[in-house]
Motif scaffolding. Sequence first.
Motif, PDB file in Angstrom:
ATOM      1  N   ALA A   1       0.831  -1.209   0.000  1.00 12.45           N
ATOM      2  CA  ALA A   1       0.000   0.000   0.000  1.00 12.45           C
ATOM      3  C   ALA A   1       0.866   1.260   0.000  1.00 12.45           C
ATOM      4  O   ALA A   1       0.559   2.225  -0.713  1.00 12.45           O
ATOM      5  CB  ALA A   1      -0.933  -0.010   1.213  1.00 12.45           C
ATOM      6  N   PHE A   2       1.937   1.259   0.778  1.00 17.23           N
ATOM      7  CA  PHE A   2       2.825   2.416   0.806  1.00 17.23           C
ATOM      8  C   PHE A   2       3.517   2.611  -0.531  1.00 17.23           C
ATOM      9  O   PHE A   2       3.619   3.729  -1.033  1.00 17.23           O
ATOM     10  CB  PHE A   2       3.850   2.282   1.924  1.00 17.23           C
ATOM     11  N   ARG A   3       3.986   1.530  -1.120  1.00 16.53           N
ATOM     12  CA  ARG A   3       4.623   1.641  -2.439  1.00 16.53           C
ATOM     13  C   ARG A   3       3.647   2.193  -3.478  1.00 16.53           C
ATOM     14  O   ARG A   3       4.030   3.003  -4.319  1.00 16.53           O
ATOM     15  CB  ARG A   3       5.131   0.279  -2.905  1.00 16.53           C
ATOM     16  N   ALA A   4       2.404   1.730  -3.419  1.00 17.57           N
ATOM     17  CA  ALA A   4       1.394   2.187  -4.382  1.00 17.57           C
ATOM     18  C   ALA A   4       1.160   3.693  -4.282  1.00 17.57           C
ATOM     19  O   ALA A   4       0.764   4.330  -5.258  1.00 17.57           O
ATOM     20  CB  ALA A   4       0.079   1.429  -4.161  1.00 17.57           C
ATOM     21  N   LYS A   5       1.440   4.263  -3.127  1.00 19.46           N
ATOM     22  CA  LYS A   5       1.287   5.713  -2.914  1.00 19.46           C
ATOM     23  C   LYS A   5       2.594   6.465  -3.125  1.00 19.46           C
ATOM     24  O   LYS A   5       2.691   7.652  -2.844  1.00 19.46           O
ATOM     25  CB  LYS A   5       0.764   5.991  -1.500  1.00 19.46           C
ATOM     26  N   GLY A   6       3.620   5.761  -3.608  1.00 15.17           N
ATOM     27  CA  GLY A   6       4.902   6.401  -3.893  1.00 15.17           C
ATOM     28  C   GLY A   6       5.769   6.641  -2.673  1.00 15.17           C
ATOM     29  O   GLY A   6       6.724   7.416  -2.735  1.00 15.17           O
ATOM     30  N   MET A   7       5.461   5.966  -1.585  1.00 12.17           N
ATOM     31  CA  MET A   7       6.235   6.151  -0.362  1.00 12.17           C
ATOM     32  C   MET A   7       7.476   5.261  -0.376  1.00 12.17           C
ATOM     33  O   MET A   7       7.476   4.186  -0.961  1.00 12.17           O
ATOM     34  CB  MET A   7       5.359   5.843   0.856  1.00 12.17           C
ATOM     35  N   LYS A   8       8.518   5.717   0.280  1.00  9.79           N
ATOM     36  CA  LYS A   8       9.762   4.969   0.398  1.00  9.79           C
ATOM     37  C   LYS A   8       9.645   3.955   1.525  1.00  9.79           C
ATOM     38  O   LYS A   8       8.996   4.206   2.540  1.00  9.79           O
ATOM     39  CB  LYS A   8      10.922   5.922   0.675  1.00  9.79           C
TER      40      LYS A   8
END
Length: 155
Positions: A30-37
């Motif tokens: 989910a974090f990756r999908a939002k562009g988070m590191k």
Amino acid sequence: MQNYFLHPDLSARATLGRAAVDPTLKMIDAFRAKGMKIAWVQWGIDEYDLTHLLSPSFLYGFSSNKTRDDSSFCTEMGFVANGTIDAGKKLCRGSWNAHQYGPLYDSYLEGLKLGTDFYFNKNTLSGLWGTTTPFEMWLHDTRVTTLFFGGVNTD
């Protein structure tokens, strides 16, 4: 969430830790999908840590045999998985037991390919403990100001 702490051959009783793997993977996706590191901060002791940074009492705390001084960090652990995997040196950089456990390792490798994931060795209980840890310097250099913690030891 490393093999040392979660693999059944090394930590048979860590059932709750292994149960946290799937929710952690969902959080990472989910974090990756939002562009988070994604920052992986895990044990990765090296020779310098052993000879210059870690106190005798800390080494003793991680000893598997309290009557000897040769069973702490970076001591050979032997083979696991019916002799098919060399566990390597205990929580030492590059060893199999210091890798992320099971599907977490696959997720980490995927994140490296995507450019979303970063890895930081730690040599104390926290990746933010001490002066100018690699993780702390990365946070400063990238200007990351908000962190979400996940895993089994997020206290």
